[in-house]
Design a protein around this motif. Sequence first.
Motif, PDB file in Angstrom:
ATOM      1  N   THR A  47       0.845  -1.190   0.000  1.00  0.00           N
ATOM      2  CA  THR A  47       0.000   0.000   0.000  1.00  0.00           C
ATOM      3  C   THR A  47       0.880   1.239   0.000  1.00  0.00           C
ATOM      4  O   THR A  47       1.847   1.325   0.764  1.00  0.00           O
ATOM      5  N   CYS A  48       0.563   2.189  -0.891  1.00  0.00           N
ATOM      6  CA  CYS A  48       1.375   3.395  -1.054  1.00  0.00           C
ATOM      7  C   CYS A  48       0.719   4.259  -2.128  1.00  0.00           C
ATOM      8  O   CYS A  48      -0.399   3.971  -2.558  1.00  0.00           O
ATOM      9  N   ASN A  49       1.405   5.322  -2.582  1.00  0.00           N
ATOM     10  CA  ASN A  49       0.872   6.072  -3.705  1.00  0.00           C
ATOM     11  C   ASN A  49       1.129   5.302  -5.009  1.00  0.00           C
ATOM     12  O   ASN A  49       1.925   4.374  -5.050  1.00  0.00           O
ATOM     13  N   GLN A  50       0.452   5.702  -6.072  1.00  0.00           N
ATOM     14  CA  GLN A  50       0.483   4.904  -7.298  1.00  0.00           C
ATOM     15  C   GLN A  50       1.859   4.898  -7.959  1.00  0.00           C
ATOM     16  O   GLN A  50       2.298   3.873  -8.485  1.00  0.00           O
ATOM     17  N   GLY A  51       2.556   6.023  -7.963  1.00  0.00           N
ATOM     18  CA  GLY A  51       3.878   6.063  -8.580  1.00  0.00           C
ATOM     19  C   GLY A  51       4.873   5.179  -7.868  1.00  0.00           C
ATOM     20  O   GLY A  51       5.625   4.415  -8.495  1.00  0.00           O
ATOM     21  N   LEU A  52       4.882   5.250  -6.554  1.00  0.00           N
ATOM     22  CA  LEU A  52       5.782   4.430  -5.755  1.00  0.00           C
ATOM     23  C   LEU A  52       5.434   2.955  -5.896  1.00  0.00           C
ATOM     24  O   LEU A  52       6.329   2.091  -5.929  1.00  0.00           O
ATOM     25  N   GLN A  53       4.150   2.657  -6.010  1.00  0.00           N
ATOM     26  CA  GLN A  53       3.723   1.272  -6.194  1.00  0.00           C
ATOM     27  C   GLN A  53       4.398   0.653  -7.413  1.00  0.00           C
ATOM     28  O   GLN A  53       4.915  -0.465  -7.353  1.00  0.00           O
ATOM     29  N   GLN A  54       4.407   1.375  -8.521  1.00  0.00           N
ATOM     30  CA  GLN A  54       4.997   0.841  -9.741  1.00  0.00           C
ATOM     31  C   GLN A  54       6.501   0.638  -9.602  1.00  0.00           C
ATOM     32  O   GLN A  54       7.046  -0.358 -10.067  1.00  0.00           O
ATOM     33  N   GLU A  55       7.169   1.563  -8.938  1.00  0.00           N
ATOM     34  CA  GLU A  55       8.611   1.420  -8.729  1.00  0.00           C
ATOM     35  C   GLU A  55       8.930   0.207  -7.871  1.00  0.00           C
ATOM     36  O   GLU A  55       9.879  -0.538  -8.150  1.00  0.00           O
ATOM     37  N   ILE A  56       8.158   0.008  -6.815  1.00  0.00           N
ATOM     38  CA  ILE A  56       8.406  -1.115  -5.915  1.00  0.00           C
ATOM     39  C   ILE A  56       8.135  -2.435  -6.627  1.00  0.00           C
ATOM     40  O   ILE A  56       8.927  -3.386  -6.531  1.00  0.00           O
ATOM     41  N   ILE A  57       7.023  -2.530  -7.345  1.00  0.00           N
ATOM     42  CA  ILE A  57       6.703  -3.755  -8.078  1.00  0.00           C
ATOM     43  C   ILE A  57       7.793  -4.078  -9.096  1.00  0.00           C
ATOM     44  O   ILE A  57       8.232  -5.228  -9.225  1.00  0.00           O
ATOM     45  N   GLN A  58       8.248  -3.065  -9.817  1.00  0.00           N
ATOM     46  CA  GLN A  58       9.298  -3.289 -10.815  1.00  0.00           C
ATOM     47  C   GLN A  58      10.609  -3.727 -10.183  1.00  0.00           C
ATOM     48  O   GLN A  58      11.317  -4.600 -10.713  1.00  0.00           O
ATOM     49  N   PHE A  59      10.946  -3.149  -9.030  1.00  0.00           N
ATOM     50  CA  PHE A  59      12.184  -3.524  -8.335  1.00  0.00           C
ATOM     51  C   PHE A  59      12.130  -4.977  -7.909  1.00  0.00           C
ATOM     52  O   PHE A  59      13.080  -5.738  -8.107  1.00  0.00           O
ATOM     53  N   ILE A  60      11.020  -5.384  -7.339  1.00  0.00           N
ATOM     54  CA  ILE A  60      10.889  -6.764  -6.864  1.00  0.00           C
ATOM     55  C   ILE A  60      10.882  -7.736  -8.040  1.00  0.00           C
ATOM     56  O   ILE A  60      11.523  -8.777  -8.008  1.00  0.00           O
ATOM     57  N   GLU A  61      10.160  -7.375  -9.099  1.00  0.00           N
ATOM     58  CA  GLU A  61      10.089  -8.249 -10.276  1.00  0.00           C
ATOM     59  C   GLU A  61      11.474  -8.407 -10.916  1.00  0.00           C
ATOM     60  O   GLU A  61      11.871  -9.509 -11.308  1.00  0.00           O
ATOM     61  N   LYS A  62      12.213  -7.315 -11.019  1.00  0.00           N
ATOM     62  CA  LYS A  62      13.559  -7.372 -11.583  1.00  0.00           C
ATOM     63  C   LYS A  62      14.464  -8.250 -10.740  1.00  0.00           C
ATOM     64  O   LYS A  62      15.283  -9.032 -11.255  1.00  0.00           O
ATOM     65  N   GLY A  63      14.309  -8.165  -9.420  1.00  0.00           N
ATOM     66  CA  GLY A  63      15.129  -8.971  -8.524  1.00  0.00           C
ATOM     67  C   GLY A  63      14.835 -10.443  -8.571  1.00  0.00           C
ATOM     68  O   GLY A  63      15.670 -11.279  -8.217  1.00  0.00           O
ATOM     69  N   ARG A  64      13.640 -10.793  -9.022  1.00  0.00           N
ATOM     70  CA  ARG A  64      13.252 -12.200  -9.122  1.00  0.00           C
ATOM     71  C   ARG A  64      13.918 -12.890 -10.308  1.00  0.00           C
ATOM     72  O   ARG A  64      14.044 -14.100 -10.345  1.00  0.00           O
ATOM     73  N   LYS A  65      14.307 -12.124 -11.329  1.00  0.00           N
ATOM     74  CA  LYS A  65      14.810 -12.720 -12.574  1.00  0.00           C
ATOM     75  C   LYS A  65      16.254 -13.176 -12.440  1.00  0.00           C
ATOM     76  O   LYS A  65      17.007 -12.654 -11.633  1.00  0.00           O
TER      77      LYS A  65
END
Length: 268
Positions: free
Chosen positions: A250-268
């Motif tokens: 839970t956060c603002n929408q811009g930060l949400q996208q950054e966090i999701i992208q960071f985690i997704e990138k780290g999974r690869k």
Amino acid sequence: MNTEERKAIYNQAKEWVLEAGKNIRAKIDDPLIIDTKSNPNDLVTTMDKETEAYFVGKINQIFPEHHIIGEEGYGDKLTSLDGTVWIIDPIDGTMNFVHQKRNFAISVGIYHDGIGEIGLIYDVMEDNLYHAKRTEGAYKNENKLAPLAQNVRFDEAIIGLNHYWLCENRLVDELVMQQFVRKIRGSRTYGSAALEFAYVAEGIINGYLTMSLAPWDIAAGIVIVNEVGGVTTDIDGATLDMLEKNSVLTCNQGLQQEIIQFIEKGRK
């Protein structure tokens, strides 16, 4: 649910939340019977059970057509959120309640046909009530909360985390989460998901991320965060299932996208 129905239910719920909090404060130093649930650190006390039973009794008396989901099992076994559903955590942060006698909250979210209509999070010992009705803004006591800042960068953000998930995590590699903590400005752990949501809404922290929460942990907070322009999803950005446990961001929408992208990138 129309505006008048929402107002009437909200007024009644607020009265019950404040009364339940008053009872907890009056008994805060009384001896407790403490049991465990899923593991030795998953605590439940007589006060958790007493408080949930209080809400269930009141709701069944005044709103017999409504449904209830409660952490301690006094509510209904539901397979949908059709109708009006109260989602209740009588004491969110039971470990804090037991050990600190502070930093815990009563959390009540009220949903109608799956839509969050009312959220109340009561910091009992501080006597602070965070509350919201859908489309009417969010408040801390009588003060309206400002919209979330939308320009907070990832490396400037303070994020609430449950640090246990940095050590053992089936959804995200622990090294990814360690890198996440290094990247953000700072992390905080308060020991109550409801209060973490409230602090996001208030702007004390910029977001909250955890890997497994039940509906009663988040139901009220989602409504409150929505009303300040925030967004709540799982860690992949998907809609939450309010009948099951979820990873939660839970956060603002811009930060949400950054966090999701960071985690997704780290999974690869």
